[in-house]
Design an enzyme around this catalytic site. Structure first.
Site, PDB file in Angstrom:
ATOM      1  N   LYS A  11     -21.679  -7.464  16.894  1.00 30.67           N
ATOM      2  CA  LYS A  11     -20.125  -6.769  17.244  1.00 30.67           C
ATOM      3  C   LYS A  11     -20.614  -6.418  18.257  1.00 30.67           C
ATOM      4  CE  LYS A  11     -22.592  -2.070  17.616  1.00 30.67           C
ATOM      5  NZ  LYS A  11     -23.004  -1.816  19.170  1.00 30.67           N
ATOM      6  N   PRO A  94     -28.833 -12.034  20.704  1.00 30.56           N
ATOM      7  CA  PRO A  94     -30.174 -11.105  21.555  1.00 30.56           C
ATOM      8  C   PRO A  94     -30.610  -9.680  20.846  1.00 30.56           C
ATOM      9  CG  PRO A  94     -27.983 -12.119  22.608  1.00 30.56           C
ATOM     10  CD  PRO A  94     -27.645 -12.013  21.039  1.00 30.56           C
ATOM     11  N   ALA A  97     -29.514  -5.367  22.611  1.00 27.16           N
ATOM     12  CA  ALA A  97     -28.722  -5.931  23.824  1.00 27.16           C
ATOM     13  C   ALA A  97     -27.159  -4.681  24.074  1.00 27.16           C
ATOM     14  CB  ALA A  97     -28.652  -7.310  23.927  1.00 27.16           C
ATOM     15  N   GLY A 101     -27.859  -6.502  15.784  1.00 27.89           N
ATOM     16  CA  GLY A 101     -28.224  -7.014  15.437  1.00 27.89           C
ATOM     17  C   GLY A 101     -29.341  -6.712  14.180  1.00 27.89           C
ATOM     18  N   GLY A 102     -29.860  -5.617  14.726  1.00 23.66           N
ATOM     19  CA  GLY A 102     -30.711  -5.320  13.234  1.00 23.66           C
ATOM     20  C   GLY A 102     -29.748  -4.989  12.676  1.00 23.66           C
ATOM     21  N   ASP A 136     -24.847   2.033  12.265  1.00 26.38           N
ATOM     22  CA  ASP A 136     -24.157   0.884  12.230  1.00 26.38           C
ATOM     23  C   ASP A 136     -24.217   0.192  11.497  1.00 26.38           C
ATOM     24  OD1 ASP A 136     -23.423   1.900  15.125  1.00 26.38           O
ATOM     25  OD2 ASP A 136     -24.516   0.039  16.380  1.00 26.38           O
TER      26      ASP A 136
HETATM   27  P1  ATP Z   1     -28.321   0.386  17.853  1.00 27.72           P
HETATM   28  O1  ATP Z   1     -28.184  -0.417  16.550  1.00 27.72           O
HETATM   29  O2  ATP Z   1     -30.309   0.580  18.115  1.00 27.72           O
HETATM   30  O3  ATP Z   1     -27.704   0.283  18.688  1.00 27.72           O
HETATM   31  P2  ATP Z   1     -28.787  -2.715  19.104  1.00 27.72           P
HETATM   32  O4  ATP Z   1     -28.089  -3.497  18.829  1.00 27.72           O
HETATM   33  O5  ATP Z   1     -29.053  -2.838  20.691  1.00 27.72           O
HETATM   34  O6  ATP Z   1     -28.937  -1.885  18.296  1.00 27.72           O
HETATM   35  P3  ATP Z   1     -31.113  -4.584  18.019  1.00 27.72           P
HETATM   36  O7  ATP Z   1     -31.013  -5.702  18.201  1.00 27.72           O
HETATM   37  O8  ATP Z   1     -30.722  -4.059  15.992  1.00 27.72           O
HETATM   38  O9  ATP Z   1     -29.917  -3.760  19.460  1.00 27.72           O
HETATM   39  O10 ATP Z   1     -32.667  -4.192  17.987  1.00 27.72           O
HETATM   40  C1  ATP Z   1     -32.574  -2.394  18.677  1.00 27.72           C
HETATM   41  C2  ATP Z   1     -34.021  -2.429  17.961  1.00 27.72           C
HETATM   42  O11 ATP Z   1     -34.410  -2.283  16.372  1.00 27.72           O
HETATM   43  C3  ATP Z   1     -35.172  -3.502  18.403  1.00 27.72           C
HETATM   44  O12 ATP Z   1     -35.724  -1.953  19.705  1.00 27.72           O
HETATM   45  C4  ATP Z   1     -35.609  -4.187  17.879  1.00 27.72           C
HETATM   46  O13 ATP Z   1     -37.568  -4.353  17.586  1.00 27.72           O
HETATM   47  C5  ATP Z   1     -35.583  -3.403  16.480  1.00 27.72           C
HETATM   48  N1  ATP Z   1     -35.304  -4.147  15.039  1.00 27.72           N
HETATM   49  C6  ATP Z   1     -35.877  -4.032  13.531  1.00 27.72           C
HETATM   50  N2  ATP Z   1     -35.381  -4.784  12.918  1.00 27.72           N
HETATM   51  C7  ATP Z   1     -34.815  -5.466  13.891  1.00 27.72           C
HETATM   52  C8  ATP Z   1     -33.810  -6.851  13.413  1.00 27.72           C
HETATM   53  N3  ATP Z   1     -33.945  -7.832  12.264  1.00 27.72           N
HETATM   54  N4  ATP Z   1     -33.167  -7.510  14.186  1.00 27.72           N
HETATM   55  C9  ATP Z   1     -33.394  -7.027  15.400  1.00 27.72           C
HETATM   56  N5  ATP Z   1     -34.163  -6.131  15.849  1.00 27.72           N
HETATM   57  C10 ATP Z   1     -34.484  -5.381  15.252  1.00 27.72           C
END
Ligand code: ATP
Length: 293
Positions: A11, A94, A97, A101-102, A136
């Site tokens: 997103k 990524p 970022a 993604g998580g 999210d």
């Molecule tokens: P946030 O939801 O904290 O804003 P983001 O969108 O910036 O996160 P994500 O890629 O979701 O970033 O990763 C956030 C943290 O979650 C990372 O430190 C990662 O190690 C951890 N994490 C746990 N599971 C996952 C997954 N399936 N994919 C990505 N990151 C993951």
């Protein structure tokens, strides 16, 4: 059905205003979310023995530190299911970022296991589980490509907008930010600014990228720019390559530019790639498939 293959889209936040810190430690926000067609893929396979087996690329944890694993645990616990599943995640989004993604992986696991094991949980029940996994996550349970998020981000209103946009995502590889730390570094001069979310929505409806650029906002951007000069350098590079609107996504560090056509996006991406080897540059558009649902 024994296996299921799903796309978990990333997103961007086209608007993100942090309003105030709540007594429970979370923050109230107002945001415009949009799913984009940069996707992780997740394969779910029923096992003959109980338990969760996770295989995940990008060097991420393959146990309960992974949000996808936590999602599987949550839905198994909630339904009392004692069967087993294998989850295979190929990461393309990524990590850390600001692209969600998580959260998206976790939502896809909830949606996928609900289908694979015919649990029959409603969208509302899935959204409740999602909320416990992260602010999210509910957006990725939500069927539409765009929504306004309020509360922690879980209180969602659909946006019916047929417009598609193209995005140039630029991730400065050396910069690592933690969402928790970014929230901590926001000082509470937060509530003063009047909301411009409605003006941003109008701009999106009319494809008015100049107005989008003028009115879109991300509370984390000024903090990021102060800490990392690179963020400003990327914004300027996008602008000088012809991008009318640029913004930070989530708590960063991804900076993105918006265009109306694939051609413009491809040209701008090419020019950005030539500028620095430390920038990961990805071209993508508004997500249109809702097959996961
Ligand atoms: P946030 O939801 O904290 O804003 P983001 O969108 O910036 O996160 P994500 O890629 O979701 O970033 O990763 C956030 C943290 O979650 C990372 O430190 C990662 O190690 C951890 N994490 C746990 N599971 C996952 C997954 N399936 N994919 C990505 N990151 C993951």
């Amino acid at each position: 059905m024994r296996t299921l293959k799903l796309k978990a889209p990333a997103k961007v936040n086209l608007y993100l205003q942090v309003l105030k810190r709540r007594p429970d430690g979370f923050h109230d926000i107002e945001t415009i979310f949009e799913k984009i067609d940069l996707c992780d893929t997740i394969t779910l396979k029923k096992l003959n023995t109980p338990g969760i087996e996770l295989f995940c690329s990008a060097g991420l944890a393959q146990d309960n530190r992974n949000l996808a694993y936590q999602a599987a645990q949550a839905i198994f616990q909630n339904t009392g299911c004692e069967q087993g599943v294998e989850l295979r995640i190929t990461k393309r989004i990524p990590v850390a970022a600001g692209l969600g993604g998580g959260s998206s992986d976790a939502a896809s696991v909830l949606l996928g296991l609900n289908r694979l094991f015919s649990f029959g949980l409603s969208k509302k029940q899935l959204a409740k589980l999602a909320e416990q996994l992260g602010a999210d996550v509910p957006f990725f349970i939500f069927p539409g490509a765009r929504a306004i998020g309020r509360g922690k981000g879980e209180d969602l209103t659909t946006l019916r907008l047929n417009k598609k946009y193209w995005y140039i995502l630029v991730i400065p590889r050396p910069i690592k930010v933690s969402t928790r730390k970014m929230y901590q570094s926001l000082r509470i001069a937060l509530t003063k600014r009047a909301s411009r979310a409605k003006i941003v929505l109008q701009a999106l409806k009319k494809s008015d990228l100049t107005s989008l650029n003028k009115n879109s906002y991300n509370s984390f951007e000024s903090v990021l720019v102060k800490k990392y000069r690179q963020i400003l350098v990327i914004k300027k590079a996008l602008q000088s390559s012809g991008c009318a609107a640029t913004l930070v996504s989530g708590s960063g560090p991804c900076v993105f530019g918006v265009t109306q056509t694939r051609k413009e996006a491809a040209e701008i991406s090419k020019s950005l790639r030539a500028k620095s080897k430390n920038w990961q540059v990805i071209t993508c558009k508004t997500f249109s498939s809702v097959k996961n649902m």
